[in-house]
Design an enzyme around this catalytic site. Sequence first.
Site, PDB file in Angstrom:
ATOM      1  N   LYS A 228       0.815  -1.213   0.000  1.00 45.25           N
ATOM      2  CA  LYS A 228       0.000   0.000   0.000  1.00 45.25           C
ATOM      3  C   LYS A 228       0.852   1.267   0.000  1.00 45.25           C
ATOM      4  O   LYS A 228       2.035   1.250   0.321  1.00 45.25           O
ATOM      5  CB  LYS A 228      -0.966  -0.011   1.196  1.00 45.25           C
ATOM      6  CG  LYS A 228      -2.150  -0.940   0.955  1.00 45.25           C
ATOM      7  CD  LYS A 228      -3.166  -0.903   2.080  1.00 45.25           C
ATOM      8  CE  LYS A 228      -4.324  -1.854   1.754  1.00 45.25           C
ATOM      9  NZ  LYS A 228      -5.260  -1.985   2.882  1.00 45.25           N
ATOM     10  N   ARG A 263      -3.334  -9.935   5.356  1.00 43.44           N
ATOM     11  CA  ARG A 263      -3.786  -9.934   3.957  1.00 43.44           C
ATOM     12  C   ARG A 263      -2.631  -9.442   3.093  1.00 43.44           C
ATOM     13  O   ARG A 263      -2.239  -8.276   3.196  1.00 43.44           O
ATOM     14  CB  ARG A 263      -5.017  -9.039   3.806  1.00 43.44           C
ATOM     15  CG  ARG A 263      -5.616  -9.024   2.395  1.00 43.44           C
ATOM     16  CD  ARG A 263      -6.848  -8.124   2.340  1.00 43.44           C
ATOM     17  NE  ARG A 263      -7.419  -8.089   1.007  1.00 43.44           N
ATOM     18  CZ  ARG A 263      -6.999  -7.286   0.035  1.00 43.44           C
ATOM     19  NH1 ARG A 263      -6.009  -6.446   0.247  1.00 43.44           N
ATOM     20  NH2 ARG A 263      -7.564  -7.333  -1.145  1.00 43.44           N
TER      21      ARG A 263
END
Length: 285
Positions: A228, A263
């Site tokens: 991210k 995740r």
Amino acid sequence: MAKILQCGSKQLDLSRPAIMGILNVTPDSFSDGGNLYSTNRLDITKTLSAVEQMLSDGANIIDIGGESTRPGAVPVTTQQELDRVIPVLEAIVERFEALVSVDTSTAAVMVEATVKGASLINDVRALSRDGALQAAAQAQLPVCLMHMQNQPKTMQIEPSYTDVVAEVLAFLEERTTTCTQAGMASEQIILDPGFGFGKTLAHNLSLFNAIDQFVETGHPVLVGVSRKTMIGQMLGIERADQRLIGSVAMALLAAQRGAAILRVHDVLETKQAIDAWQTTIREEN
Ligand code: 8Y4
């Protein structure tokens, strides 16, 4: 004393950190490395070999989602989402024993995915859409409730909080109460601070440093920081496909702070990091 999450007819062992591998079945997944589309259609052979690879690399769950939730993303129709998710879910469940998590906020997708053998519902909108709460309660599957400020299209424009940790915790506690009142079992509710979803780097770091407070709720905590923007900002790396090392480091830290489910895109690397750490724990005992 093994901590087990009941996922329909299957079980997830949470006595050690579990790895959720990301399978991106949206056409716009350029930063995930290896687009599973060829000439505008999902290549099912390519998709199944990506799943097989993640499973042999050590993934405990495969997360599939048909909606892009990256900043600025435009909403998809329910039919588009069904068309992207359901055939892949069926193909995976048919061939592998794997637990499949469905990343959706849409009630109709939850219902159909439950019928087709999904093991977990992962909702970045924490069951806020029409019918989602009822669909999830009916499914009797574990649900991951994630926090997001605003919607994907606008969430990164001007994220703002007075006390980000208190507000995200309060939101997740409120959604948990709503879920239990709708008939869901408290043990089936997974909480997720929602890294990058309407948050600046400072907000993300405050939340990361408060993972223990989320863990103290007693609910399993899911952490998704893989590749991210926050990893890019921490290290000054523009390209998402060059954020592997930072992502693995942060996943390991999150696990050490009590996160139950990670995740990730890079299953093998994350699994090795977790296993190395777990070896030192067992040596102590
Ligand atoms: C590169 C690749 C850069 C992907 C960014 C991204 C979460 C999630 C997403 C999360 C839960 C993403 C569906 C965003 N993030 N579900 N979903 N928690 N529970 N972006 O953090 O991976 S999508």
